[in-house]
Design an enzyme around this catalytic site. Sequence first.
Site, PDB file in Angstrom:
ATOM      1  N   TYR A 146       0.859  -1.184   0.000  1.00  0.00           N
ATOM      2  CA  TYR A 146       0.000   0.000   0.000  1.00  0.00           C
ATOM      3  C   TYR A 146       0.896   1.235   0.000  1.00  0.00           C
ATOM      4  O   TYR A 146       1.817   1.345   0.818  1.00  0.00           O
ATOM      5  CB  TYR A 146      -0.923   0.027   1.221  1.00  0.00           C
ATOM      6  CG  TYR A 146      -1.725   1.307   1.303  1.00  0.00           C
ATOM      7  CD1 TYR A 146      -2.876   1.467   0.528  1.00  0.00           C
ATOM      8  CD2 TYR A 146      -1.324   2.356   2.116  1.00  0.00           C
ATOM      9  CE1 TYR A 146      -3.599   2.647   0.565  1.00  0.00           C
ATOM     10  CE2 TYR A 146      -2.046   3.545   2.160  1.00  0.00           C
ATOM     11  CZ  TYR A 146      -3.178   3.682   1.388  1.00  0.00           C
ATOM     12  OH  TYR A 146      -3.888   4.853   1.416  1.00  0.00           O
ATOM     13  N   LYS A 276       3.949  10.638   7.800  1.00  0.00           N
ATOM     14  CA  LYS A 276       3.278  10.266   9.042  1.00  0.00           C
ATOM     15  C   LYS A 276       3.942  10.856  10.280  1.00  0.00           C
ATOM     16  O   LYS A 276       3.634  11.972  10.678  1.00  0.00           O
ATOM     17  CB  LYS A 276       3.132   8.753   9.141  1.00  0.00           C
ATOM     18  CG  LYS A 276       2.102   8.184   8.178  1.00  0.00           C
ATOM     19  CD  LYS A 276       1.705   6.773   8.518  1.00  0.00           C
ATOM     20  CE  LYS A 276       0.693   6.202   7.522  1.00  0.00           C
ATOM     21  NZ  LYS A 276      -0.637   6.785   7.637  1.00  0.00           N
TER      22      LYS A 276
END
Length: 438
Positions: A146, A276
Amino acid sequence: MDHDALLTADRQFLWHPYSSFNNPPPVYLVERAEGSSLQLADGRVLIDGMSSWWCVLHGYNHPVLNQAVKDQVDKMSHVMFGGLTHEPAIELAKTLVRITPAGLNKVFLADSGSVAVEVALKMALQYWRSLGQPNKTRMLTLRNGYHGDTFGAMSVCDPVNGMHHLFSEVMPSHLFAPSPACGFTEPCTDENIAAFKQLIEDHSNTLAAVILEPIVQGAGGMKFYSPDYLRRVKALCQANDVLLIADEIATGFGRTGKLFACEHANISPDILCLGKSLTGGYMTLAATLCNDKVATGICNGEAGVFMHGPTFMGNPLACAAANASLKLLLEQDWQARVSEIEQQLKKELAPCQSYASVADVRVLGNIGVVEMTDTVVMAEIQKAFMALGVWIRPFGNIVYIMPPLIITELELRKLTSAICRVLADGEKYLGSALFSNG
């Protein structure tokens, strides 16, 4: 607006990730977040096991990060990065070059993880075009991978088991090798790497790059694979004149027990994607780093420049938050902290292995994963977790936690004990359900 009115307006206007207005999932109103806890407007306090999708590295409302943002906002919140620069961006670039794998010394600051992947793919394509090989346009990646939700990123996500098969007819066609079958502690055999080796050798004349998540495949199933596999991938890329892109958006900044997951294999990619946890979860910011080979190749080409430039690139507020977050991380014994979390996760999640509804339990760094035998009904299992005072959001058949580094032993035990209690009766939460992102 009172609590109910706010939630009514939310249901009317706001489109949440991977959700439907026809059958809206439950959402919960957060009033405040502090440390490892989310304080809901209805009075409940939940220990957050998700780090808000893996980005809140030091917990919520951290005084050092708060102050860094307050100090920066008094100077400037934003300035265009075209023709201008500023100290927070320069400091961040210097730190990233210093702490990332050797050779990565050029830093492109992007808006988000998906954009960092777009930038990486674009770098690879422009590199080969600049070298007079415009035929090298395809990517090779792994099943169960992903890399994000924008179009380039979607094209290198798993086309069958991923989240983007609806768009397959309009996305570029890339190559997919099987997900590594060798676990984290296992060697990579010739058989394990054979399919990948065949693909890269057969298509090297059209391959621009290999892109993968090193060691941990995140949203594709929280699978951990052998560092030896990654070493062999790097060697095959070098042997076949193909660039290597490492997507460390989820794994970067200590999550796996190494500062970057590539360090488990002692390799350095040609291009590295970060995001992130970069700002400790305070602001959206990402970075794509590359080595001199890639940078020089691009800049010596027809365009003479790298053809990308987001409006909010190098945002000073985000860079200031990132600098403060990295300083917090690097000035503590983060390795010991991650090791403590890892050992507690291994010990306290182990009982789940005996449950009939559990297929596997695995832990790496501060990532704890319980893989179920079937898809869980997310809305129902989440309610059970919330009743025990924790915020855990499974996806597919994966129940997992990735808590902030500041979590206490007692808070972590509350998370692991909730997982064990709920999954002891896990069969009642298994079955087909509307797809929901983790």
